[in-house]
Design a protein around this motif. Sequence first.
Motif, PDB file in Angstrom:
ATOM      1  N   VAL A  37     -51.957 -42.611  -5.004  1.00  0.00           N
ATOM      2  CA  VAL A  37     -52.868 -41.657  -4.354  1.00  0.00           C
ATOM      3  C   VAL A  37     -54.326 -41.996  -4.679  1.00  0.00           C
ATOM      4  O   VAL A  37     -55.196 -41.988  -3.795  1.00  0.00           O
ATOM      5  CB  VAL A  37     -52.539 -40.215  -4.786  1.00  0.00           C
ATOM      6  CG1 VAL A  37     -53.626 -39.253  -4.327  1.00  0.00           C
ATOM      7  CG2 VAL A  37     -51.188 -39.789  -4.237  1.00  0.00           C
ATOM      8  N   ALA A  38     -54.602 -42.307  -5.948  1.00  0.00           N
ATOM      9  CA  ALA A  38     -55.978 -42.607  -6.358  1.00  0.00           C
ATOM     10  C   ALA A  38     -56.498 -43.873  -5.691  1.00  0.00           C
ATOM     11  O   ALA A  38     -57.624 -43.899  -5.174  1.00  0.00           O
ATOM     12  CB  ALA A  38     -56.047 -42.745  -7.885  1.00  0.00           C
ATOM     13  N   LEU A  43     -60.057 -46.267  -1.958  1.00  0.00           N
ATOM     14  CA  LEU A  43     -60.297 -47.385  -1.045  1.00  0.00           C
ATOM     15  C   LEU A  43     -60.421 -46.899   0.394  1.00  0.00           C
ATOM     16  O   LEU A  43     -61.146 -47.498   1.204  1.00  0.00           O
ATOM     17  CB  LEU A  43     -59.186 -48.422  -1.173  1.00  0.00           C
ATOM     18  CG  LEU A  43     -59.119 -49.173  -2.503  1.00  0.00           C
ATOM     19  CD1 LEU A  43     -58.006 -50.216  -2.478  1.00  0.00           C
ATOM     20  CD2 LEU A  43     -60.457 -49.837  -2.830  1.00  0.00           C
ATOM     21  N   GLY A  44     -59.736 -45.796   0.712  1.00  0.00           N
ATOM     22  CA  GLY A  44     -59.876 -45.205   2.042  1.00  0.00           C
ATOM     23  C   GLY A  44     -61.292 -44.697   2.277  1.00  0.00           C
ATOM     24  O   GLY A  44     -61.853 -44.861   3.371  1.00  0.00           O
ATOM     25  N   TYR A  60     -73.852 -41.797   0.475  1.00  0.00           N
ATOM     26  CA  TYR A  60     -72.554 -42.443   0.636  1.00  0.00           C
ATOM     27  C   TYR A  60     -72.540 -43.850   0.047  1.00  0.00           C
ATOM     28  O   TYR A  60     -71.464 -44.378  -0.266  1.00  0.00           O
ATOM     29  CB  TYR A  60     -72.163 -42.442   2.111  1.00  0.00           C
ATOM     30  CG  TYR A  60     -71.942 -41.040   2.628  1.00  0.00           C
ATOM     31  CD1 TYR A  60     -70.853 -40.297   2.192  1.00  0.00           C
ATOM     32  CD2 TYR A  60     -72.842 -40.442   3.491  1.00  0.00           C
ATOM     33  CE1 TYR A  60     -70.654 -38.994   2.628  1.00  0.00           C
ATOM     34  CE2 TYR A  60     -72.658 -39.146   3.935  1.00  0.00           C
ATOM     35  CZ  TYR A  60     -71.560 -38.428   3.498  1.00  0.00           C
ATOM     36  OH  TYR A  60     -71.370 -37.137   3.910  1.00  0.00           O
ATOM     37  N   PHE A  61     -73.696 -44.450  -0.109  1.00  0.00           N
ATOM     38  CA  PHE A  61     -73.764 -45.718  -0.837  1.00  0.00           C
ATOM     39  C   PHE A  61     -73.291 -45.511  -2.267  1.00  0.00           C
ATOM     40  O   PHE A  61     -72.471 -46.282  -2.793  1.00  0.00           O
ATOM     41  CB  PHE A  61     -75.203 -46.245  -0.826  1.00  0.00           C
ATOM     42  CG  PHE A  61     -75.451 -47.371  -1.784  1.00  0.00           C
ATOM     43  CD1 PHE A  61     -75.093 -48.676  -1.464  1.00  0.00           C
ATOM     44  CD2 PHE A  61     -76.037 -47.132  -3.027  1.00  0.00           C
ATOM     45  CE1 PHE A  61     -75.311 -49.725  -2.358  1.00  0.00           C
ATOM     46  CE2 PHE A  61     -76.268 -48.174  -3.921  1.00  0.00           C
ATOM     47  CZ  PHE A  61     -75.897 -49.463  -3.584  1.00  0.00           C
ATOM     48  N   PHE A  62     -73.800 -44.464  -2.927  1.00  0.00           N
ATOM     49  CA  PHE A  62     -73.391 -44.181  -4.304  1.00  0.00           C
ATOM     50  C   PHE A  62     -71.934 -43.721  -4.362  1.00  0.00           C
ATOM     51  O   PHE A  62     -71.211 -44.060  -5.298  1.00  0.00           O
ATOM     52  CB  PHE A  62     -74.307 -43.134  -4.925  1.00  0.00           C
ATOM     53  CG  PHE A  62     -75.691 -43.616  -5.202  1.00  0.00           C
ATOM     54  CD1 PHE A  62     -75.920 -44.648  -6.101  1.00  0.00           C
ATOM     55  CD2 PHE A  62     -76.781 -43.065  -4.555  1.00  0.00           C
ATOM     56  CE1 PHE A  62     -77.196 -45.116  -6.356  1.00  0.00           C
ATOM     57  CE2 PHE A  62     -78.069 -43.524  -4.810  1.00  0.00           C
ATOM     58  CZ  PHE A  62     -78.280 -44.544  -5.710  1.00  0.00           C
ATOM     59  N   LEU A  63     -71.510 -42.942  -3.367  1.00  0.00           N
ATOM     60  CA  LEU A  63     -70.130 -42.475  -3.348  1.00  0.00           C
ATOM     61  C   LEU A  63     -69.154 -43.631  -3.181  1.00  0.00           C
ATOM     62  O   LEU A  63     -68.084 -43.657  -3.810  1.00  0.00           O
ATOM     63  CB  LEU A  63     -69.938 -41.452  -2.230  1.00  0.00           C
ATOM     64  CG  LEU A  63     -68.542 -40.843  -2.099  1.00  0.00           C
ATOM     65  CD1 LEU A  63     -68.076 -40.257  -3.425  1.00  0.00           C
ATOM     66  CD2 LEU A  63     -68.537 -39.780  -1.004  1.00  0.00           C
ATOM     67  N   ALA A  64     -69.519 -44.632  -2.361  1.00  0.00           N
ATOM     68  CA  ALA A  64     -68.667 -45.812  -2.206  1.00  0.00           C
ATOM     69  C   ALA A  64     -68.564 -46.578  -3.518  1.00  0.00           C
ATOM     70  O   ALA A  64     -67.474 -47.041  -3.902  1.00  0.00           O
ATOM     71  CB  ALA A  64     -69.228 -46.713  -1.102  1.00  0.00           C
ATOM     72  N   ASN A  65     -69.691 -46.707  -4.225  1.00  0.00           N
ATOM     73  CA  ASN A  65     -69.666 -47.365  -5.537  1.00  0.00           C
ATOM     74  C   ASN A  65     -68.798 -46.595  -6.526  1.00  0.00           C
ATOM     75  O   ASN A  65     -68.043 -47.189  -7.312  1.00  0.00           O
ATOM     76  CB  ASN A  65     -71.091 -47.493  -6.079  1.00  0.00           C
ATOM     77  CG  ASN A  65     -71.831 -48.677  -5.511  1.00  0.00           C
ATOM     78  OD1 ASN A  65     -71.795 -49.779  -6.046  1.00  0.00           O
ATOM     79  ND2 ASN A  65     -72.514 -48.470  -4.394  1.00  0.00           N
ATOM     80  N   LEU A  66     -68.892 -45.262  -6.499  1.00  0.00           N
ATOM     81  CA  LEU A  66     -68.083 -44.428  -7.385  1.00  0.00           C
ATOM     82  C   LEU A  66     -66.601 -44.605  -7.088  1.00  0.00           C
ATOM     83  O   LEU A  66     -65.774 -44.688  -8.009  1.00  0.00           O
ATOM     84  CB  LEU A  66     -68.483 -42.960  -7.233  1.00  0.00           C
ATOM     85  CG  LEU A  66     -67.764 -41.958  -8.138  1.00  0.00           C
ATOM     86  CD1 LEU A  66     -68.141 -42.181  -9.598  1.00  0.00           C
ATOM     87  CD2 LEU A  66     -68.088 -40.523  -7.728  1.00  0.00           C
ATOM     88  N   SER A  67     -66.249 -44.697  -5.810  1.00  0.00           N
ATOM     89  CA  SER A  67     -64.848 -44.881  -5.429  1.00  0.00           C
ATOM     90  C   SER A  67     -64.318 -46.228  -5.907  1.00  0.00           C
ATOM     91  O   SER A  67     -63.181 -46.326  -6.383  1.00  0.00           O
ATOM     92  CB  SER A  67     -64.706 -44.772  -3.908  1.00  0.00           C
ATOM     93  OG  SER A  67     -65.042 -43.469  -3.468  1.00  0.00           O
ATOM     94  N   LEU A  68     -65.126 -47.274  -5.788  1.00  0.00           N
ATOM     95  CA  LEU A  68     -64.706 -48.589  -6.285  1.00  0.00           C
ATOM     96  C   LEU A  68     -64.530 -48.571  -7.802  1.00  0.00           C
ATOM     97  O   LEU A  68     -63.588 -49.165  -8.345  1.00  0.00           O
ATOM     98  CB  LEU A  68     -65.732 -49.649  -5.881  1.00  0.00           C
ATOM     99  CG  LEU A  68     -65.788 -49.993  -4.390  1.00  0.00           C
ATOM    100  CD1 LEU A  68     -66.944 -50.947  -4.113  1.00  0.00           C
ATOM    101  CD2 LEU A  68     -64.472 -50.618  -3.930  1.00  0.00           C
ATOM    102  N   LEU A  69     -65.435 -47.876  -8.503  1.00  0.00           N
ATOM    103  CA  LEU A  69     -65.330 -47.772  -9.962  1.00  0.00           C
ATOM    104  C   LEU A  69     -64.063 -47.017 -10.364  1.00  0.00           C
ATOM    105  O   LEU A  69     -63.377 -47.400 -11.317  1.00  0.00           O
ATOM    106  CB  LEU A  69     -66.562 -47.060 -10.528  1.00  0.00           C
ATOM    107  CG  LEU A  69     -67.773 -47.923 -10.835  1.00  0.00           C
ATOM    108  CD1 LEU A  69     -68.918 -47.061 -11.344  1.00  0.00           C
ATOM    109  CD2 LEU A  69     -67.443 -48.993 -11.857  1.00  0.00           C
ATOM    110  N   SER A 291     -64.729 -35.665  -0.451  1.00  0.00           N
ATOM    111  CA  SER A 291     -64.408 -35.975   0.944  1.00  0.00           C
ATOM    112  C   SER A 291     -63.783 -34.809   1.692  1.00  0.00           C
ATOM    113  O   SER A 291     -64.211 -34.485   2.802  1.00  0.00           O
ATOM    114  CB  SER A 291     -63.464 -37.181   1.009  1.00  0.00           C
ATOM    115  OG  SER A 291     -64.068 -38.289   0.394  1.00  0.00           O
ATOM    116  N   MET A 292     -62.777 -34.179   1.111  1.00  0.00           N
ATOM    117  CA  MET A 292     -62.104 -33.116   1.831  1.00  0.00           C
ATOM    118  C   MET A 292     -63.031 -31.925   2.095  1.00  0.00           C
ATOM    119  O   MET A 292     -62.819 -31.157   3.023  1.00  0.00           O
ATOM    120  CB  MET A 292     -60.864 -32.648   1.048  1.00  0.00           C
ATOM    121  CG  MET A 292     -59.800 -33.740   0.910  1.00  0.00           C
ATOM    122  SD  MET A 292     -59.180 -34.384   2.475  1.00  0.00           S
ATOM    123  CE  MET A 292     -60.062 -35.956   2.595  1.00  0.00           C
TER     124      MET A 292
END
Length: 311
Positions: A37-38, A43-44, A60-69, A291-292
């Motif tokens: 799930v994580a 990655l989604g 969203y640039f920072f949020l994408a980095n946070l998701s990759l981390l 996101s939700m």
Amino acid sequence: MQLGNGTLVSQFLLEGLTDTEELRPLLFAIFLLVYIVAVVGNLGIVSLMVMDSRLHTPMYFFLANLSLLDTACVSNTVPQVLVHLLAPVRTMPYRAGLTQIFFLHFLAPWECFLLTAMSHDCYAAICQPLHYLALMGRRTRAGLASISCLLALASALTHTTLAAPLKVCGPRLITHFFCDLPPLLKLSCSSMRANELALFFFTFLVALAPCTLVVISYIHVVAAVLRVHSAEGRRKAFSTCGAHITVVCVFYITSVLCCILPSSAYSGLRDRVLSVLYVLRTPMLNPVIYSMRNQEVKRALFKVLGKESAR
């Protein structure tokens, strides 16, 4: 790393999550489900932000980095935990243990600094809306992300370099379900003054300083929001800030307490509980929290799903 008698240490034994055989299949299923799930969730989010041009903004640039981390953090520990839940003997090679320590003290501080940068982004969006795009341009975003990475790298290199020459006395049993610095220091019979000083220094640099900056940013944000006369405007602003505050609280309560406290304050049971919360809860909840409850991400998701159904 050597034993006290000069023998080289080739591997460590890990205590693991439980010795109860009946619980292992259940824990394996829980960890595997949460890991999937994580990884899929984070990655989604990154995929959505790459595909939808409306999400090409500083937030969203920072949020994408946070998701990759978050994906990297959960992948640093959970696959090894899954293997050990099925293995009769839980061992870890010495080099693999140091590598895991390096990434633990690289990824967790990086996330600390990134959350601080995200609070600055929120401050700029709410307190300086007319200058927001100028304040958070590409150079600024790249600079904040790069500085966060370099500071985290300094923390990881320092801890790993100081841990490598330590001598181990007695059993090589690490009272944890992955290799971390505090339980490793408990095995050492070498002088740990440098290690403890490094831990205290990076506690300030990684935990206290970013947390202080986050609090200061949100004091200004709350003051600015309270000056807004529109109830809808206040609700929208608090909704945006609330997501970030929730993520910050989850992260600091779990990861900082269990990863950065000095070894003298280490407690095996307490640390394992906090580590499970960090390893499982933080990477899994971040996609949900950010996101939700975010209409722009929802619209981007429905747009992608609509294209797929149309095909």
